[in-house]
Motif scaffolding. Sequence first.
Motif, PDB file in Angstrom:
ATOM      1  N   GLU A  93      -5.468   5.052  -0.986  1.00 20.38           N
ATOM      2  CA  GLU A  93      -4.339   4.167  -0.673  1.00 20.38           C
ATOM      3  C   GLU A  93      -3.724   4.542   0.679  1.00 20.38           C
ATOM      4  O   GLU A  93      -3.318   3.674   1.447  1.00 20.38           O
ATOM      5  CB  GLU A  93      -3.267   4.216  -1.768  1.00 20.38           C
ATOM      6  N   HIS A 141      -5.671   2.978   3.237  1.00 20.92           N
ATOM      7  CA  HIS A 141      -5.305   1.568   3.382  1.00 20.92           C
ATOM      8  C   HIS A 141      -4.061   1.443   4.257  1.00 20.92           C
ATOM      9  O   HIS A 141      -3.996   0.581   5.134  1.00 20.92           O
ATOM     10  CB  HIS A 141      -5.024   0.934   2.012  1.00 20.92           C
ATOM     11  N   GLU A 168       0.832  -1.210   0.000  1.00 19.01           N
ATOM     12  CA  GLU A 168       0.000   0.000   0.000  1.00 19.01           C
ATOM     13  C   GLU A 168       0.865   1.259   0.000  1.00 19.01           C
ATOM     14  O   GLU A 168       0.519   2.263  -0.623  1.00 19.01           O
ATOM     15  CB  GLU A 168      -0.949  -0.004   1.198  1.00 19.01           C
ATOM     16  N   GLU A 216      -9.593  -1.708  -4.410  1.00 20.75           N
ATOM     17  CA  GLU A 216      -8.652  -1.893  -5.524  1.00 20.75           C
ATOM     18  C   GLU A 216      -9.419  -2.213  -6.814  1.00 20.75           C
ATOM     19  O   GLU A 216      -9.049  -1.761  -7.894  1.00 20.75           O
ATOM     20  CB  GLU A 216      -7.623  -2.997  -5.247  1.00 20.75           C
TER      21      GLU A 216
HETATM   22 FE   LIG Z   1      -4.675  -0.070  -1.705  1.00 18.35          FE
END
Ligand SMILES: [Fe+2]
Length: 146
Positions: free
Chosen positions: A45, A48, A15, A128
Amino acid sequence: MNEVLRALRRMHNVERFAVGIYRTQIRAFPEKEIADRLKVAMANEQEHVNDLQARIRELGGSCSWLGLFFQTAGKLLGFTTTLLGKLFLLKTDIRIERRAVKDYGDFLQKVDFDEKSRGLVQKNLEDEKAHIRRWEESIEILQAQR
Ligand SMILES: [Fe+2]
Ligand SMILES: [Fe+2]
């Protein structure tokens, strides 16, 4: 270290790689529509990264020191793609996201996650998939402008 922590740490590194890529790619697009999408994806991201980090800490682990390496590698790859054309860049992003979907799927199959960690991995996997669709649409936008 148990397999759950090991898997979460691997994902955390990947990530960080993704954040690095998108951060460097934004400036390649004067097309605001696509630049905005890259900004949103970068923030996603980063989410994440943060969520995985929080879960790793909750489980008593720590993040891999390789994280910085992965983020730097992402920036290098991101920068390289900016030199090779927008279409190539977006196709590369699709390839990377497909790989992420595959990896997350493999982890879900192989690792005996606790419920909370599994939920996190599943959420990331869905995100994703959404990124893949975003880049496919972006290619269409680019092609329509030609
Ligand atoms: Fe991701
Ligand atoms: Fe992604």
